[in-house]
Motif scaffolding. Sequence first.
Motif, PDB file in Angstrom:
ATOM      1  N   VAL A  48       0.872  -1.176   0.000  1.00  0.00           N
ATOM      2  CA  VAL A  48       0.000   0.000   0.000  1.00  0.00           C
ATOM      3  C   VAL A  48       0.905   1.221   0.000  1.00  0.00           C
ATOM      4  O   VAL A  48       1.798   1.348   0.833  1.00  0.00           O
ATOM      5  CB  VAL A  48      -0.934   0.000   1.223  1.00  0.00           C
ATOM      6  CG1 VAL A  48      -1.824   1.232   1.209  1.00  0.00           C
ATOM      7  CG2 VAL A  48      -1.752  -1.278   1.267  1.00  0.00           C
ATOM      8  N   ARG A  49       0.670   2.121  -0.926  1.00  0.00           N
ATOM      9  CA  ARG A  49       1.488   3.323  -1.074  1.00  0.00           C
ATOM     10  C   ARG A  49       0.605   4.561  -0.981  1.00  0.00           C
ATOM     11  O   ARG A  49      -0.592   4.491  -1.196  1.00  0.00           O
ATOM     12  CB  ARG A  49       2.205   3.330  -2.424  1.00  0.00           C
ATOM     13  CG  ARG A  49       3.016   2.096  -2.717  1.00  0.00           C
ATOM     14  CD  ARG A  49       4.371   2.200  -2.089  1.00  0.00           C
ATOM     15  NE  ARG A  49       5.221   1.136  -2.600  1.00  0.00           N
ATOM     16  CZ  ARG A  49       5.943   0.357  -1.845  1.00  0.00           C
ATOM     17  NH1 ARG A  49       5.950   0.511  -0.548  1.00  0.00           N
ATOM     18  NH2 ARG A  49       6.693  -0.581  -2.370  1.00  0.00           N
ATOM     19  N   GLY A  50       1.220   5.688  -0.696  1.00  0.00           N
ATOM     20  CA  GLY A  50       0.512   6.957  -0.661  1.00  0.00           C
ATOM     21  C   GLY A  50       0.211   7.410   0.751  1.00  0.00           C
ATOM     22  O   GLY A  50       0.605   6.775   1.735  1.00  0.00           O
ATOM     23  N   GLU A  51      -0.497   8.530   0.836  1.00  0.00           N
ATOM     24  CA  GLU A  51      -0.849   9.120   2.129  1.00  0.00           C
ATOM     25  C   GLU A  51      -2.288   9.619   2.109  1.00  0.00           C
ATOM     26  O   GLU A  51      -2.773  10.078   1.087  1.00  0.00           O
ATOM     27  CB  GLU A  51       0.075  10.303   2.429  1.00  0.00           C
ATOM     28  CG  GLU A  51       1.528   9.931   2.598  1.00  0.00           C
ATOM     29  CD  GLU A  51       2.410  11.145   2.866  1.00  0.00           C
ATOM     30  OE1 GLU A  51       1.869  12.208   3.192  1.00  0.00           O
ATOM     31  OE2 GLU A  51       3.622  11.004   2.742  1.00  0.00           O
ATOM     32  N   GLY A  52      -2.935   9.536   3.254  1.00  0.00           N
ATOM     33  CA  GLY A  52      -4.301  10.051   3.378  1.00  0.00           C
ATOM     34  C   GLY A  52      -5.244   9.380   2.406  1.00  0.00           C
ATOM     35  O   GLY A  52      -5.312   8.168   2.312  1.00  0.00           O
ATOM     36  N   SER A  53      -5.973  10.194   1.653  1.00  0.00           N
ATOM     37  CA  SER A  53      -6.937   9.651   0.700  1.00  0.00           C
ATOM     38  C   SER A  53      -6.291   9.291  -0.637  1.00  0.00           C
ATOM     39  O   SER A  53      -6.927   8.715  -1.502  1.00  0.00           O
ATOM     40  CB  SER A  53      -8.072  10.656   0.477  1.00  0.00           C
ATOM     41  OG  SER A  53      -7.548  11.834  -0.102  1.00  0.00           O
ATOM     42  N   GLU A  54      -5.034   9.629  -0.832  1.00  0.00           N
ATOM     43  CA  GLU A  54      -4.312   9.324  -2.062  1.00  0.00           C
ATOM     44  C   GLU A  54      -3.546   8.012  -1.916  1.00  0.00           C
ATOM     45  O   GLU A  54      -2.329   7.972  -1.874  1.00  0.00           O
ATOM     46  CB  GLU A  54      -3.339  10.465  -2.399  1.00  0.00           C
ATOM     47  CG  GLU A  54      -4.001  11.796  -2.645  1.00  0.00           C
ATOM     48  CD  GLU A  54      -4.880  11.780  -3.877  1.00  0.00           C
ATOM     49  OE1 GLU A  54      -4.523  11.133  -4.875  1.00  0.00           O
ATOM     50  OE2 GLU A  54      -5.953  12.421  -3.828  1.00  0.00           O
ATOM     51  N   PHE A  75       2.784 -15.421 -20.653  1.00  0.00           N
ATOM     52  CA  PHE A  75       3.684 -15.721 -19.543  1.00  0.00           C
ATOM     53  C   PHE A  75       4.678 -14.579 -19.358  1.00  0.00           C
ATOM     54  O   PHE A  75       5.220 -14.059 -20.330  1.00  0.00           O
ATOM     55  CB  PHE A  75       4.452 -17.020 -19.795  1.00  0.00           C
ATOM     56  CG  PHE A  75       3.590 -18.242 -19.687  1.00  0.00           C
ATOM     57  CD1 PHE A  75       3.332 -18.824 -18.452  1.00  0.00           C
ATOM     58  CD2 PHE A  75       3.027 -18.826 -20.812  1.00  0.00           C
ATOM     59  CE1 PHE A  75       2.531 -19.949 -18.340  1.00  0.00           C
ATOM     60  CE2 PHE A  75       2.232 -19.948 -20.719  1.00  0.00           C
ATOM     61  CZ  PHE A  75       1.984 -20.507 -19.480  1.00  0.00           C
ATOM     62  N   ALA A  76       4.915 -14.195 -18.103  1.00  0.00           N
ATOM     63  CA  ALA A  76       5.874 -13.130 -17.792  1.00  0.00           C
ATOM     64  C   ALA A  76       6.653 -13.513 -16.543  1.00  0.00           C
ATOM     65  O   ALA A  76       6.075 -14.009 -15.566  1.00  0.00           O
ATOM     66  CB  ALA A  76       5.149 -11.810 -17.569  1.00  0.00           C
ATOM     67  N   LYS A  77       7.946 -13.275 -16.557  1.00  0.00           N
ATOM     68  CA  LYS A  77       8.790 -13.596 -15.400  1.00  0.00           C
ATOM     69  C   LYS A  77       8.477 -12.671 -14.227  1.00  0.00           C
ATOM     70  O   LYS A  77       8.371 -13.110 -13.096  1.00  0.00           O
ATOM     71  CB  LYS A  77      10.269 -13.482 -15.800  1.00  0.00           C
ATOM     72  CG  LYS A  77      11.227 -13.873 -14.710  1.00  0.00           C
ATOM     73  CD  LYS A  77      11.226 -15.357 -14.483  1.00  0.00           C
ATOM     74  CE  LYS A  77      12.228 -15.753 -13.427  1.00  0.00           C
ATOM     75  NZ  LYS A  77      11.903 -16.982 -12.768  1.00  0.00           N
ATOM     76  N   ASN A  78       8.349 -11.379 -14.500  1.00  0.00           N
ATOM     77  CA  ASN A  78       8.052 -10.381 -13.460  1.00  0.00           C
ATOM     78  C   ASN A  78       6.985  -9.426 -13.968  1.00  0.00           C
ATOM     79  O   ASN A  78       7.049  -8.975 -15.108  1.00  0.00           O
ATOM     80  CB  ASN A  78       9.305  -9.571 -13.108  1.00  0.00           C
ATOM     81  CG  ASN A  78      10.383 -10.450 -12.523  1.00  0.00           C
ATOM     82  OD1 ASN A  78      10.201 -11.034 -11.469  1.00  0.00           O
ATOM     83  ND2 ASN A  78      11.506 -10.550 -13.216  1.00  0.00           N
ATOM     84  N   VAL A  79       6.030  -9.122 -13.097  1.00  0.00           N
ATOM     85  CA  VAL A  79       4.963  -8.182 -13.435  1.00  0.00           C
ATOM     86  C   VAL A  79       4.822  -7.204 -12.283  1.00  0.00           C
ATOM     87  O   VAL A  79       4.812  -7.596 -11.118  1.00  0.00           O
ATOM     88  CB  VAL A  79       3.612  -8.909 -13.650  1.00  0.00           C
ATOM     89  CG1 VAL A  79       2.496  -7.910 -13.910  1.00  0.00           C
ATOM     90  CG2 VAL A  79       3.714  -9.919 -14.772  1.00  0.00           C
ATOM     91  N   ARG A  80       4.702  -5.928 -12.627  1.00  0.00           N
ATOM     92  CA  ARG A  80       4.457  -4.880 -11.624  1.00  0.00           C
ATOM     93  C   ARG A  80       3.236  -4.095 -12.071  1.00  0.00           C
ATOM     94  O   ARG A  80       3.191  -3.589 -13.190  1.00  0.00           O
ATOM     95  CB  ARG A  80       5.665  -3.957 -11.511  1.00  0.00           C
ATOM     96  CG  ARG A  80       5.488  -2.884 -10.464  1.00  0.00           C
ATOM     97  CD  ARG A  80       6.790  -2.093 -10.311  1.00  0.00           C
ATOM     98  NE  ARG A  80       6.549  -0.893  -9.573  1.00  0.00           N
ATOM     99  CZ  ARG A  80       6.602   0.341 -10.076  1.00  0.00           C
ATOM    100  NH1 ARG A  80       6.914   0.528 -11.337  1.00  0.00           N
ATOM    101  NH2 ARG A  80       6.342   1.377  -9.319  1.00  0.00           N
ATOM    102  N   VAL A  81       2.243  -4.011 -11.186  1.00  0.00           N
ATOM    103  CA  VAL A  81       0.982  -3.345 -11.496  1.00  0.00           C
ATOM    104  C   VAL A  81       0.729  -2.277 -10.440  1.00  0.00           C
ATOM    105  O   VAL A  81       0.885  -2.528  -9.240  1.00  0.00           O
ATOM    106  CB  VAL A  81      -0.194  -4.348 -11.501  1.00  0.00           C
ATOM    107  CG1 VAL A  81      -1.511  -3.636 -11.719  1.00  0.00           C
ATOM    108  CG2 VAL A  81       0.026  -5.429 -12.538  1.00  0.00           C
ATOM    109  N   ILE A  82       0.340  -1.095 -10.886  1.00  0.00           N
ATOM    110  CA  ILE A  82      -0.086  -0.021  -9.989  1.00  0.00           C
ATOM    111  C   ILE A  82      -1.592   0.124 -10.193  1.00  0.00           C
ATOM    112  O   ILE A  82      -2.066   0.269 -11.321  1.00  0.00           O
ATOM    113  CB  ILE A  82       0.607   1.318 -10.329  1.00  0.00           C
ATOM    114  CG1 ILE A  82       2.122   1.171 -10.299  1.00  0.00           C
ATOM    115  CG2 ILE A  82       0.115   2.427  -9.417  1.00  0.00           C
ATOM    116  CD1 ILE A  82       2.713   0.854  -8.954  1.00  0.00           C
ATOM    117  N   THR A  83      -2.355   0.077  -9.098  1.00  0.00           N
ATOM    118  CA  THR A  83      -3.802   0.196  -9.202  1.00  0.00           C
ATOM    119  C   THR A  83      -4.327   1.065  -8.062  1.00  0.00           C
ATOM    120  O   THR A  83      -3.756   1.084  -6.974  1.00  0.00           O
ATOM    121  CB  THR A  83      -4.487  -1.189  -9.204  1.00  0.00           C
ATOM    122  OG1 THR A  83      -5.895  -1.012  -9.353  1.00  0.00           O
ATOM    123  CG2 THR A  83      -4.197  -1.962  -7.945  1.00  0.00           C
TER     124      THR A  83
END
Length: 104
Positions: A48-54, A75-83
């Motif tokens: 979990v990233r961010g502060e307050g309501s963001e 297929f992927a060795k590494n996946v990074r997702v921001i949601t």
Amino acid sequence: MSSEDLEKYETEMELALYREYRDVVGLFSYVVETERRFYLANGVDVAVRGEGSEVFFEVTMTDAWVWDIYRPARFAKNVRVITFKDVNVEELAKADLEVPKGHF
């Protein structure tokens, strides 16, 4: 290409994707669902990233398979997702019956 042809093509692609999912699901330990995609993975970390309501979630997966009919290599060795919405991570149940090693 008519709309009927396009619909038939998409239906065939979805069926092929489901069959691929059915064939590979046993290779993975986790199911990960984000707002945009569905993944199978063997390693998952949600931060979990961010502060307050963001607040947003950073999801890192290793040895992943991506549910996407338009993706030629799923297929992927590494996946990074921001949601910015919730992330659902479930551990897959392994088969109840496993043949003991060395006992055929």
